[in-house]
Design a protein around this motif. Sequence first.
Motif, PDB file in Angstrom:
ATOM      1  N   LYS A  68      -2.469  10.419   1.751  1.00  0.00           N
ATOM      2  CA  LYS A  68      -3.648   9.687   1.287  1.00  0.00           C
ATOM      3  C   LYS A  68      -3.321   8.224   0.974  1.00  0.00           C
ATOM      4  O   LYS A  68      -4.233   7.406   0.863  1.00  0.00           O
ATOM      5  N   TYR A  69      -2.042   7.913   0.828  1.00  0.00           N
ATOM      6  CA  TYR A  69      -1.645   6.595   0.350  1.00  0.00           C
ATOM      7  C   TYR A  69      -0.938   5.830   1.471  1.00  0.00           C
ATOM      8  O   TYR A  69       0.170   6.191   1.883  1.00  0.00           O
ATOM      9  N   PRO A  70      -1.561   4.763   1.972  1.00  0.00           N
ATOM     10  CA  PRO A  70      -1.031   4.058   3.152  1.00  0.00           C
ATOM     11  C   PRO A  70       0.306   3.355   2.922  1.00  0.00           C
ATOM     12  O   PRO A  70       0.981   3.014   3.894  1.00  0.00           O
ATOM     13  N   SER A  71       0.697   3.134   1.685  1.00  0.00           N
ATOM     14  CA  SER A  71       1.964   2.434   1.429  1.00  0.00           C
ATOM     15  C   SER A  71       3.159   3.377   1.362  1.00  0.00           C
ATOM     16  O   SER A  71       4.287   2.939   1.153  1.00  0.00           O
ATOM     17  N   ILE A  72       2.920   4.671   1.548  1.00  0.00           N
ATOM     18  CA  ILE A  72       4.015   5.648   1.559  1.00  0.00           C
ATOM     19  C   ILE A  72       4.404   5.939   3.003  1.00  0.00           C
ATOM     20  O   ILE A  72       3.568   6.346   3.812  1.00  0.00           O
TER      21      ILE A  72
END
Length: 299
Positions: A68-72
Amino acid sequence: MIFDCAIIGGGPAGLNAALVLGRARREVLLLDHNQPRNAVTQESHGFITRDGTSPQEFRRLAHQDLMKYPSIHIQSSKVQDVKSHADVFELITEVGETYHARKVILATGLRETLPAVDRLREYYGKSIFNCSYCDGWELRDQPLIVISDTAAAYHMTMMMEQWTKDLIVCTNGNLVLTEEQVAKLQSKGIPVYPQKIQALVGENGQLQQVVLEDGVILERSGGFVTPQWGQAASIGESLGCELDERGGIVTDLFGRTNIQGVYAAGDSALFAPSQLIIAAAGGSKAAMGVNMELTVEIF
């Protein structure tokens, strides 16, 4: 690209650290070679809302959350070495890939050495386990054996007496119990067998009998062992991280090691007790420590 933080290890500590940092909008690299120590485990217990979940399903659900988190960013790689260059760390994988990050979280976990009993691995994770809190309930009231060649034999046996009264101890030819400990166990109706184990007998990983070297046959349906633990990876030691007397990486409350910019979380730092929920909590705290340090540096 220079990541804010590289997390080495994709167990519960590493996964939870990635979640917290991703939610903090940090650029995170999670490096996971997918060879967990608990791969033999069929069900994990003691983690609220996930009691009884297999490690594989836990990992799948965790990755689903992280997506869900694009920076991961998740990379299936095994880190072979980490080098410190001024304010950045260089991570080198076993296939020669290189990554750079401002901070590093070591969540590499532990390796275990089981007692020297032939075919023990066939039963390990199916009817023989190492954590009473994790698997004691499933084996409650059964005829069990504690197999231990370390001084932890007495502690493990004391703990197991809560889950079953039909309990015996085998030290596999090692003198690891004092006379006082043997007497106390026997006073509680717990026999102690110092003989070596000749064979474990059973089918499909389900223990049925323990055969001792003198021919004694013990009818048992399961049991517990006391492994010897060590760091699964030498990265922390290579970086100069301080280890405690048990070999765990020394950290403060937020996972900071004695090496600037290097954090540790999970089993590799705690060393014991080894449980998913405790490791995940350690990952969360280390991530908060990393985020706090990055924020302070900016200001």
